[in-house]
Design a protein around this motif. Structure first.
Motif, PDB file in Angstrom:
ATOM      1  N   GLU A  54      27.835 -13.289  26.666  1.00 13.11           N
ATOM      2  CA  GLU A  54      26.507 -13.868  26.450  1.00 13.11           C
ATOM      3  C   GLU A  54      25.718 -13.035  25.445  1.00 13.11           C
ATOM      4  O   GLU A  54      24.950 -13.583  24.646  1.00 13.11           O
ATOM      5  CB  GLU A  54      25.767 -14.010  27.770  1.00 13.11           C
ATOM      6  CG  GLU A  54      26.372 -15.102  28.647  1.00 13.11           C
ATOM      7  CD  GLU A  54      25.695 -15.244  29.997  1.00 13.11           C
ATOM      8  OE1 GLU A  54      24.647 -14.599  30.235  1.00 13.11           O
ATOM      9  OE2 GLU A  54      26.217 -16.010  30.830  1.00 13.11           O
ATOM     10  N   LEU A  55      25.915 -11.733  25.437  1.00 11.09           N
ATOM     11  CA  LEU A  55      25.283 -10.875  24.431  1.00 11.09           C
ATOM     12  C   LEU A  55      25.866 -11.175  23.050  1.00 11.09           C
ATOM     13  O   LEU A  55      25.125 -11.322  22.073  1.00 11.09           O
ATOM     14  CB  LEU A  55      25.477  -9.398  24.802  1.00 11.09           C
ATOM     15  CG  LEU A  55      24.884  -8.370  23.849  1.00 11.09           C
ATOM     16  CD1 LEU A  55      23.379  -8.527  23.721  1.00 11.09           C
ATOM     17  CD2 LEU A  55      25.253  -6.964  24.328  1.00 11.09           C
ATOM     18  N   VAL A  56      27.175 -11.301  22.972  1.00 12.33           N
ATOM     19  CA  VAL A  56      27.830 -11.634  21.704  1.00 12.33           C
ATOM     20  C   VAL A  56      27.325 -12.965  21.169  1.00 12.33           C
ATOM     21  O   VAL A  56      27.101 -13.122  19.961  1.00 12.33           O
ATOM     22  CB  VAL A  56      29.366 -11.662  21.882  1.00 12.33           C
ATOM     23  CG1 VAL A  56      30.056 -12.255  20.658  1.00 12.33           C
ATOM     24  CG2 VAL A  56      29.894 -10.271  22.171  1.00 12.33           C
ATOM     25  N   GLU A  57      27.122 -13.924  22.058  1.00 15.31           N
ATOM     26  CA  GLU A  57      26.691 -15.263  21.657  1.00 15.31           C
ATOM     27  C   GLU A  57      25.378 -15.234  20.866  1.00 15.31           C
ATOM     28  O   GLU A  57      25.189 -16.022  19.938  1.00 15.31           O
ATOM     29  CB  GLU A  57      26.537 -16.140  22.894  1.00 15.31           C
ATOM     30  CG  GLU A  57      26.183 -17.562  22.597  1.00 15.31           C
ATOM     31  CD  GLU A  57      26.043 -18.396  23.864  1.00 15.31           C
ATOM     32  OE1 GLU A  57      26.291 -19.603  23.780  1.00 15.31           O
ATOM     33  OE2 GLU A  57      25.685 -17.835  24.919  1.00 15.31           O
ATOM     34  N   ILE A  58      24.506 -14.319  21.203  1.00 16.31           N
ATOM     35  CA  ILE A  58      23.226 -14.206  20.492  1.00 16.31           C
ATOM     36  C   ILE A  58      23.456 -13.922  19.011  1.00 16.31           C
ATOM     37  O   ILE A  58      22.720 -14.395  18.147  1.00 16.31           O
ATOM     38  CB  ILE A  58      22.348 -13.105  21.128  1.00 16.31           C
ATOM     39  CG1 ILE A  58      21.978 -13.497  22.560  1.00 16.31           C
ATOM     40  CG2 ILE A  58      21.110 -12.813  20.274  1.00 16.31           C
ATOM     41  CD1 ILE A  58      21.366 -12.376  23.374  1.00 16.31           C
ATOM     42  N   PHE A  59      24.504 -13.181  18.696  1.00 12.31           N
ATOM     43  CA  PHE A  59      24.779 -12.754  17.325  1.00 12.31           C
ATOM     44  C   PHE A  59      25.870 -13.586  16.644  1.00 12.31           C
ATOM     45  O   PHE A  59      26.193 -13.344  15.487  1.00 12.31           O
ATOM     46  CB  PHE A  59      25.225 -11.288  17.332  1.00 12.31           C
ATOM     47  CG  PHE A  59      24.165 -10.361  17.837  1.00 12.31           C
ATOM     48  CD1 PHE A  59      23.190  -9.863  16.982  1.00 12.31           C
ATOM     49  CD2 PHE A  59      24.134  -9.987  19.170  1.00 12.31           C
ATOM     50  CE1 PHE A  59      22.210  -9.018  17.448  1.00 12.31           C
ATOM     51  CE2 PHE A  59      23.153  -9.133  19.643  1.00 12.31           C
ATOM     52  CZ  PHE A  59      22.181  -8.652  18.783  1.00 12.31           C
ATOM     53  N   GLN A  60      26.412 -14.560  17.342  1.00  8.42           N
ATOM     54  CA  GLN A  60      27.623 -15.249  16.913  1.00  8.42           C
ATOM     55  C   GLN A  60      27.609 -15.719  15.468  1.00  8.42           C
ATOM     56  O   GLN A  60      28.556 -15.507  14.742  1.00  8.42           O
ATOM     57  CB  GLN A  60      27.904 -16.419  17.842  1.00  8.42           C
ATOM     58  CG  GLN A  60      29.224 -17.091  17.555  1.00  8.42           C
ATOM     59  CD  GLN A  60      29.587 -18.105  18.620  1.00  8.42           C
ATOM     60  OE1 GLN A  60      28.782 -18.432  19.488  1.00  8.42           O
ATOM     61  NE2 GLN A  60      30.790 -18.605  18.566  1.00  8.42           N
ATOM     62  N   TRP A  61      26.590 -16.383  15.029  1.00  4.72           N
ATOM     63  CA  TRP A  61      26.584 -16.919  13.670  1.00  4.72           C
ATOM     64  C   TRP A  61      25.579 -16.201  12.772  1.00  4.72           C
ATOM     65  O   TRP A  61      25.212 -16.702  11.708  1.00  4.72           O
ATOM     66  CB  TRP A  61      26.316 -18.423  13.695  1.00  4.72           C
ATOM     67  CG  TRP A  61      27.319 -19.138  14.532  1.00  4.72           C
ATOM     68  CD1 TRP A  61      27.098 -19.761  15.720  1.00  4.72           C
ATOM     69  CD2 TRP A  61      28.722 -19.251  14.285  1.00  4.72           C
ATOM     70  NE1 TRP A  61      28.262 -20.258  16.231  1.00  4.72           N
ATOM     71  CE2 TRP A  61      29.291 -19.967  15.374  1.00  4.72           C
ATOM     72  CE3 TRP A  61      29.572 -18.815  13.267  1.00  4.72           C
ATOM     73  CZ2 TRP A  61      30.645 -20.258  15.447  1.00  4.72           C
ATOM     74  CZ3 TRP A  61      30.925 -19.117  13.358  1.00  4.72           C
ATOM     75  CH2 TRP A  61      31.441 -19.827  14.426  1.00  4.72           C
ATOM     76  N   SER A  62      25.157 -15.024  13.183  1.00  4.94           N
ATOM     77  CA  SER A  62      24.212 -14.238  12.385  1.00  4.94           C
ATOM     78  C   SER A  62      24.930 -13.499  11.267  1.00  4.94           C
ATOM     79  O   SER A  62      26.066 -13.056  11.432  1.00  4.94           O
ATOM     80  CB  SER A  62      23.524 -13.184  13.256  1.00  4.94           C
ATOM     81  OG  SER A  62      22.796 -13.773  14.290  1.00  4.94           O
ATOM     82  N   THR A  63      24.237 -13.357  10.170  1.00  6.15           N
ATOM     83  CA  THR A  63      24.740 -12.472   9.118  1.00  6.15           C
ATOM     84  C   THR A  63      24.503 -11.035   9.584  1.00  6.15           C
ATOM     85  O   THR A  63      23.694 -10.800  10.505  1.00  6.15           O
ATOM     86  CB  THR A  63      23.985 -12.699   7.797  1.00  6.15           C
ATOM     87  OG1 THR A  63      22.615 -12.316   7.981  1.00  6.15           O
ATOM     88  CG2 THR A  63      24.081 -14.151   7.333  1.00  6.15           C
TER      89      THR A  63
END
Length: 145
Positions: A54-63
């Motif tokens: 769930e933490l990774v998901e926050i950054f998933q498509w971020s540059t």
């Protein structure tokens, strides 16, 4: 006062100080709700993995640049803090049931990595300066594996 062994480590595996207090509070929270039967190492490891995802998901498509600025957005910062808290809570509960002192384990791991990966040019260690590979065919300069 906590009960400690000859090496100064707590016999219950909890670290001293604030981290130990948080671990105690989590154990009491679970006990008051009769959740201990569900807090097995397997279940806690799985829950830890879910919360880390769930933490990774926050950054998933971020540059990379967007991810570096995540805490500037109050809503995103609150989500990150909540997920970090969830990850830490499950990690501390996992350590509680297995009697692991997380702070001592981390300190020992850092010590091993400092020996394995010396600062370039210091002449010490094994010569591994690019990061751990351990037969996985990859180099990760930031892993504590």
């Amino acid at each position: 006062m906590s009960e400690t062994g000859d090496d100064g480590a707590r016999r219950d595996g909890r670290p001293e100080g604030r981290m130990g207090e948080l671990q105690r509070r989590l154990a009491e929270f679970a006990a008051a709700r009769h959740w201990e039967p569900y807090h097995t190492p397997k279940n806690l490891a799985m829950a830890l993995s879910v919360e880390a995802s769930e933490l990774v998901e926050i950054f998933q498509w971020s540059t990379p640049e967007e991810s570096a600025r995540v805490m500037a957005d109050p809503a995103a910062a609150a989500r990150v803090e909540d997920e970090v808290a969830d990850v830490l809570a499950y990690l501390l509960q996992f350590c509680e049931v297995l009697g692991i002192n997380a702070q001592a384990a981390l300190a020992a791991k850092i010590d091993r990595n400092e020996r394995r990966f010396p600062v370039p040019g210091t002449g010490g260690g094994t010569g591994e300066t690019d990061g751990p590979t351990e037969g996985r065919g990859r180099t990760n300069r930031h892993s504590m594996e």
